[in-house]
Design a protein around this motif. Structure first.
Motif, mmCIF file in Angstrom:
data_model
loop_
_atom_site.group_PDB
_atom_site.id
_atom_site.type_symbol
_atom_site.label_atom_id
_atom_site.label_comp_id
_atom_site.label_asym_id
_atom_site.label_seq_id
_atom_site.Cartn_x
_atom_site.Cartn_y
_atom_site.Cartn_z
ATOM 1 N N GLU A 1 18.988 -5.056 1.901
ATOM 2 C CA GLU A 1 19.061 -5.860 3.120
ATOM 3 C C GLU A 1 18.576 -5.049 4.310
ATOM 4 O O GLU A 1 18.969 -3.896 4.496
ATOM 5 N N THR A 2 17.684 -5.658 5.102
ATOM 6 C CA THR A 2 17.218 -5.056 6.358
ATOM 7 C C THR A 2 17.337 -6.113 7.448
ATOM 8 O O THR A 2 17.751 -7.242 7.172
ATOM 9 N N GLN A 3 16.917 -5.784 8.635
ATOM 10 C CA GLN A 3 16.938 -6.751 9.737
ATOM 11 C C GLN A 3 16.024 -7.950 9.483
ATOM 12 O O GLN A 3 16.146 -8.980 10.115
ATOM 13 N N PHE A 4 15.098 -7.807 8.533
ATOM 14 C CA PHE A 4 14.156 -8.882 8.228
ATOM 15 C C PHE A 4 14.670 -9.842 7.156
ATOM 16 O O PHE A 4 14.196 -10.954 7.042
ATOM 17 N N GLY A 5 15.590 -9.364 6.336
ATOM 18 C CA GLY A 5 16.122 -10.198 5.265
ATOM 19 C C GLY A 5 16.387 -9.372 4.025
ATOM 20 O O GLY A 5 16.763 -8.198 4.110
ATOM 21 N N TYR A 6 16.158 -10.010 2.872
ATOM 22 C CA TYR A 6 16.440 -9.367 1.579
ATOM 23 C C TYR A 6 15.129 -9.016 0.881
ATOM 24 O O TYR A 6 14.238 -9.845 0.757
ATOM 25 N N HIS A 7 15.052 -7.765 0.420
ATOM 26 C CA HIS A 7 13.837 -7.262 -0.224
ATOM 27 C C HIS A 7 14.118 -6.891 -1.672
ATOM 28 O O HIS A 7 15.155 -6.305 -1.977
ATOM 29 N N ILE A 8 13.152 -7.196 -2.531
ATOM 30 C CA ILE A 8 13.150 -6.667 -3.893
ATOM 31 C C ILE A 8 11.941 -5.737 -3.911
ATOM 32 O O ILE A 8 10.818 -6.175 -3.652
ATOM 33 N N ILE A 9 12.188 -4.468 -4.183
ATOM 34 C CA ILE A 9 11.145 -3.446 -4.078
ATOM 35 C C ILE A 9 10.796 -2.892 -5.454
ATOM 36 O O ILE A 9 11.684 -2.630 -6.272
ATOM 37 N N GLY B 1 0.832 -1.202 0.000
ATOM 38 C CA GLY B 1 0.000 0.000 0.000
ATOM 39 C C GLY B 1 0.863 1.246 0.000
ATOM 40 O O GLY B 1 2.021 1.227 -0.398
ATOM 41 N N SER B 2 0.283 2.319 0.492
ATOM 42 C CA SER B 2 0.955 3.607 0.516
ATOM 43 C C SER B 2 1.513 3.867 1.909
ATOM 44 O O SER B 2 0.885 3.525 2.899
ATOM 45 N N PHE B 3 2.697 4.479 1.984
ATOM 46 C CA PHE B 3 3.284 4.807 3.277
ATOM 47 C C PHE B 3 4.129 6.067 3.167
ATOM 48 O O PHE B 3 4.593 6.440 2.094
ATOM 49 N N THR B 4 4.315 6.718 4.305
ATOM 50 C CA THR B 4 5.120 7.934 4.381
ATOM 51 C C THR B 4 6.441 7.601 5.069
ATOM 52 O O THR B 4 6.621 6.502 5.586
ATOM 53 N N ARG B 5 7.336 8.569 5.107
ATOM 54 C CA ARG B 5 8.624 8.364 5.778
ATOM 55 C C ARG B 5 8.390 8.095 7.264
ATOM 56 O O ARG B 5 7.466 8.632 7.857
ATOM 57 N N GLY B 6 9.232 7.226 7.817
ATOM 58 C CA GLY B 6 9.116 6.919 9.234
ATOM 59 C C GLY B 6 8.261 5.694 9.536
ATOM 60 O O GLY B 6 8.140 5.289 10.679
ATOM 61 N N GLN B 7 7.665 5.091 8.522
ATOM 62 C CA GLN B 7 6.804 3.932 8.749
ATOM 63 C C GLN B 7 7.514 2.609 8.476
ATOM 64 O O GLN B 7 7.038 1.568 8.916
ATOM 65 N N MET B 8 8.599 2.651 7.748
ATOM 66 C CA MET B 8 9.348 1.435 7.402
ATOM 67 C C MET B 8 10.758 1.541 7.979
ATOM 68 O O MET B 8 11.211 2.631 8.312
ATOM 69 N N VAL B 9 11.451 0.396 8.069
ATOM 70 C CA VAL B 9 12.833 0.445 8.544
ATOM 71 C C VAL B 9 13.669 1.269 7.560
ATOM 72 O O VAL B 9 13.368 1.326 6.364
ATOM 73 N N LYS B 10 14.689 1.925 8.085
ATOM 74 C CA LYS B 10 15.467 2.923 7.320
ATOM 75 C C LYS B 10 16.007 2.426 5.970
ATOM 76 O O LYS B 10 15.792 3.107 4.960
ATOM 77 N N PRO B 11 16.678 1.281 5.885
ATOM 78 C CA PRO B 11 17.209 0.877 4.570
ATOM 79 C C PRO B 11 16.089 0.679 3.534
ATOM 80 O O PRO B 11 16.242 1.040 2.370
#
Length: 182
Positions: A112-120, A84-94
């Protein structure tokens, strides 16, 4: 008359401008290859390789939703990876840094974040803006009108209370102390 004037509407808008500010936001989807903190480097490397292989398929035109449903370790996989839609401060920094700097519809590099590897993939980007006075004039008018009606009612009630003389039958007799029995 409870209708606010144009000046009152403009003054309210100017004094409350922060209420009408809309922050920058992005709409994005992702595929997460989850990594546990306790996993060894070899396992992490395998998972990163899996993420890179999925990213390559997406860059070559594979269906994002299908790959997300089949491979993502995030509950968003049920929605094809949509966050969905999100603003700054809602997701982990990387993740946030990648999403807010990525071009719309591009498949970004593996993050890479603390949760693993993301493809965005960012599917929409909304710049910050302040809603104009014209866009909110009607809402402000309604609000100020209600506020004026409330204030008029409060003034009326206060006036009634000030003028009112309330007496209770027998109140004088009750105010007299009882004589002491002899």
């Amino acid at each position: 008359n409870t209708a606010p004037t144009a000046d009152e509407i403009a003054q309210f808008y100017d004094s409350q401008k922060e209420r009408f500010a809309q922050p920058e936001s992005v709409e994005a989807r992702h595929i997460l290859i989850k990594v546990e903190e306790s996993e060894k480097d070899e396992v992490r490397a395998e998972k990163k390789a899996k993420a890179e292989a999925l990213r390559k398929q997406l860059a070559e035109g594979a269906d994002f939703e299908k790959l997300a449903r089949e491979n993502s370790d995030c509950p968003s996989k049920e929605r094809g990876g949509s966050l969905g839609s999100f603003t700054r401060g809602q997701m982990v920094k990387p993740f946030e840094d990648a999403a807010f700097s990525q071009a719309t519809n591009a498949i970004g590099p593996v993050v890479e974040t603390q949760f693993g590897y993301h493809i965005i993939q960012v599917t929409g980007h909304t710049a910050p803006k302040t809603t104009s006075l014209d866009e909110v004039k009607e809402r402000i008018t309604d609000y100020l009108k209600q506020r004026k009606q409330y204030e008029a009612f409060e003034t009326y009630l206060t006036g009634l209370k000030t003028k009112a003389k309330i007496s209770y039958p027998g109140a004088a007799a009750m105010a007299e102390p009882n004589p002491m029995p002899e």
